[in-house]
Design a protein around this motif. Sequence first.
Motif, PDB file in Angstrom:
ATOM      1  N   UNK A 290       0.836  -1.204   0.000  1.00 46.67           N
ATOM      2  CA  UNK A 290       0.000   0.000   0.000  1.00 46.67           C
ATOM      3  C   UNK A 290       0.867   1.249   0.000  1.00 46.67           C
ATOM      4  N   UNK A 291       1.925   1.238   0.800  1.00 44.49           N
ATOM      5  CA  UNK A 291       2.840   2.387   0.836  1.00 44.49           C
ATOM      6  C   UNK A 291       3.529   2.568  -0.516  1.00 44.49           C
ATOM      7  N   UNK A 292       3.950   1.479  -1.129  1.00 43.56           N
ATOM      8  CA  UNK A 292       4.589   1.555  -2.437  1.00 43.56           C
ATOM      9  C   UNK A 292       3.650   2.089  -3.502  1.00 43.56           C
ATOM     10  N   UNK A 293       2.383   1.680  -3.458  1.00 48.79           N
ATOM     11  CA  UNK A 293       1.400   2.190  -4.411  1.00 48.79           C
ATOM     12  C   UNK A 293       1.159   3.676  -4.196  1.00 48.79           C
ATOM     13  N   UNK A 294       1.155   4.113  -2.932  1.00 48.47           N
ATOM     14  CA  UNK A 294       1.030   5.536  -2.612  1.00 48.47           C
ATOM     15  C   UNK A 294       2.205   6.318  -3.189  1.00 48.47           C
ATOM     16  N   UNK A 295       3.406   5.787  -3.017  1.00 49.22           N
ATOM     17  CA  UNK A 295       4.604   6.446  -3.548  1.00 49.22           C
ATOM     18  C   UNK A 295       4.526   6.547  -5.075  1.00 49.22           C
ATOM     19  N   UNK A 296       4.061   5.499  -5.728  1.00 48.88           N
ATOM     20  CA  UNK A 296       3.921   5.522  -7.188  1.00 48.88           C
ATOM     21  C   UNK A 296       2.948   6.612  -7.620  1.00 48.88           C
ATOM     22  N   UNK A 297       1.831   6.743  -6.915  1.00 46.29           N
ATOM     23  CA  UNK A 297       0.862   7.795  -7.247  1.00 46.29           C
ATOM     24  C   UNK A 297       1.455   9.178  -7.022  1.00 46.29           C
ATOM     25  N   UNK A 298       2.233   9.339  -5.972  1.00 52.44           N
ATOM     26  CA  UNK A 298       2.875  10.629  -5.699  1.00 52.44           C
ATOM     27  C   UNK A 298       3.879  10.986  -6.792  1.00 52.44           C
ATOM     28  N   UNK A 299       4.644  10.017  -7.235  1.00 58.79           N
ATOM     29  CA  UNK A 299       5.615  10.261  -8.311  1.00 58.79           C
ATOM     30  C   UNK A 299       4.877  10.654  -9.587  1.00 58.79           C
ATOM     31  N   UNK A 300       3.796   9.953  -9.901  1.00 58.38           N
ATOM     32  CA  UNK A 300       3.005  10.300 -11.085  1.00 58.38           C
ATOM     33  C   UNK A 300       2.465  11.725 -10.968  1.00 58.38           C
ATOM     34  N   UNK A 301       1.998  12.097  -9.783  1.00 62.81           N
ATOM     35  CA  UNK A 301       1.478  13.453  -9.571  1.00 62.81           C
ATOM     36  C   UNK A 301       2.576  14.493  -9.761  1.00 62.81           C
ATOM     37  N   UNK A 302       3.768  14.199  -9.275  1.00 62.63           N
ATOM     38  CA  UNK A 302       4.888  15.129  -9.453  1.00 62.63           C
ATOM     39  C   UNK A 302       5.234  15.300 -10.928  1.00 62.63           C
ATOM     40  N   UNK A 303       5.234  14.205 -11.671  1.00 64.70           N
ATOM     41  CA  UNK A 303       5.521  14.288 -13.102  1.00 64.70           C
ATOM     42  C   UNK A 303       4.452  15.085 -13.840  1.00 64.70           C
ATOM     43  N   UNK A 304       3.175  14.889 -13.465  1.00 61.39           N
ATOM     44  CA  UNK A 304       2.101  15.643 -14.105  1.00 61.39           C
ATOM     45  C   UNK A 304       2.224  17.133 -13.793  1.00 61.39           C
ATOM     46  N   UNK A 305       2.580  17.453 -12.556  1.00 58.16           N
ATOM     47  CA  UNK A 305       2.765  18.848 -12.170  1.00 58.16           C
ATOM     48  C   UNK A 305       3.921  19.470 -12.953  1.00 58.16           C
ATOM     49  N   UNK A 306       4.995  18.734 -13.100  1.00 54.20           N
ATOM     50  CA  UNK A 306       6.136  19.224 -13.867  1.00 54.20           C
ATOM     51  C   UNK A 306       5.736  19.478 -15.320  1.00 54.20           C
ATOM     52  N   UNK A 307       4.976  18.552 -15.887  1.00 48.74           N
ATOM     53  CA  UNK A 307       4.522  18.694 -17.266  1.00 48.74           C
ATOM     54  C   UNK A 307       3.600  19.917 -17.398  1.00 48.74           C
ATOM     55  N   UNK A 308       2.686  20.084 -16.446  1.00 48.23           N
ATOM     56  CA  UNK A 308       1.773  21.225 -16.461  1.00 48.23           C
ATOM     57  C   UNK A 308       2.551  22.534 -16.394  1.00 48.23           C
ATOM     58  N   UNK A 309       3.503  22.618 -15.478  1.00 53.30           N
ATOM     59  CA  UNK A 309       4.294  23.847 -15.338  1.00 53.30           C
ATOM     60  C   UNK A 309       5.093  24.150 -16.599  1.00 53.30           C
ATOM     61  N   UNK A 310       5.621  23.112 -17.230  1.00 57.75           N
ATOM     62  CA  UNK A 310       6.370  23.303 -18.470  1.00 57.75           C
ATOM     63  C   UNK A 310       5.458  23.856 -19.563  1.00 57.75           C
ATOM     64  N   UNK A 311       4.280  23.266 -19.711  1.00 57.39           N
ATOM     65  CA  UNK A 311       3.344  23.746 -20.723  1.00 57.39           C
ATOM     66  C   UNK A 311       2.880  25.168 -20.424  1.00 57.39           C
ATOM     67  N   UNK A 312       2.596  25.452 -19.169  1.00 60.14           N
ATOM     68  CA  UNK A 312       2.167  26.791 -18.778  1.00 60.14           C
ATOM     69  C   UNK A 312       3.258  27.812 -19.092  1.00 60.14           C
ATOM     70  N   UNK A 313       4.505  27.466 -18.762  1.00 55.91           N
ATOM     71  CA  UNK A 313       5.634  28.363 -19.034  1.00 55.91           C
ATOM     72  C   UNK A 313       5.817  28.556 -20.538  1.00 55.91           C
ATOM     73  N   UNK A 314       5.635  27.501 -21.283  1.00 57.71           N
ATOM     74  CA  UNK A 314       5.814  27.553 -22.736  1.00 57.71           C
ATOM     75  C   UNK A 314       4.792  28.472 -23.385  1.00 57.71           C
ATOM     76  N   UNK A 315       3.544  28.427 -22.922  1.00 55.00           N
ATOM     77  CA  UNK A 315       2.486  29.189 -23.565  1.00 55.00           C
ATOM     78  C   UNK A 315       2.223  30.558 -22.943  1.00 55.00           C
ATOM     79  N   UNK A 316       2.524  30.709 -21.665  1.00 49.96           N
ATOM     80  CA  UNK A 316       2.214  31.979 -21.004  1.00 49.96           C
ATOM     81  C   UNK A 316       3.458  32.708 -20.501  1.00 49.96           C
ATOM     82  N   UNK A 317       4.618  32.125 -20.645  1.00 51.51           N
ATOM     83  CA  UNK A 317       5.856  32.748 -20.196  1.00 51.51           C
ATOM     84  C   UNK A 317       5.985  32.686 -18.689  1.00 51.51           C
ATOM     85  N   UNK A 318       7.110  33.160 -18.171  1.00 50.28           N
ATOM     86  CA  UNK A 318       7.343  33.180 -16.726  1.00 50.28           C
ATOM     87  C   UNK A 318       6.638  34.374 -16.116  1.00 50.28           C
ATOM     88  N   UNK A 319       5.690  34.104 -15.255  1.00 52.22           N
ATOM     89  CA  UNK A 319       4.941  35.186 -14.594  1.00 52.22           C
ATOM     90  C   UNK A 319       5.005  35.033 -13.106  1.00 52.22           C
TER      91      UNK A 319
END
Length: 85
Positions: free
Chosen positions: A56-85
Motif C-alpha cells: 500500500x505504501x509503495x502504491x502511494x509512492x507511485x501515485x505521488x511520483x506520477x502526480x509530481x511528473x504531471x505537475x512538472x509537465x503542467x508547469x512546463x506547458x504553462x511556461x511555454x504558452x504563457x511565459x514566466x509570470x
Amino acid sequence: MAELLQRSRVINLYKTLIHLGKDWPKGYEFFRKRLHAAFMKNREERDPEKIEKMIAHGEFVAKEIEALYMLKKYRTLKRRYYGDK
C-alpha cells in the motif's frame, strides 16, 4: 495461494516504480539503486499484514511520483504558452 498473489503484486509494483524512475531528476541509476535497496531490505518479510502495508505504501509512492511528473509537465506547458509570470 495468497503468497503468490502478494508476490505478483510486489513484482508489479517494482516494475511500475522502475518505469516511473526513468524520468527521475537525479537520474535513472540513482533511482534504481535506491529502489532496489528498499526492496532488498524487506525481502525476508513473511508476515502478510506487513507485506500488505508495504505494498500500500509503495502504491502511494507511485501515485505521488506520477502526480509530481504531471505537475512538472503542467508547469512546463504553462511556461511555454504563457511565459514566466
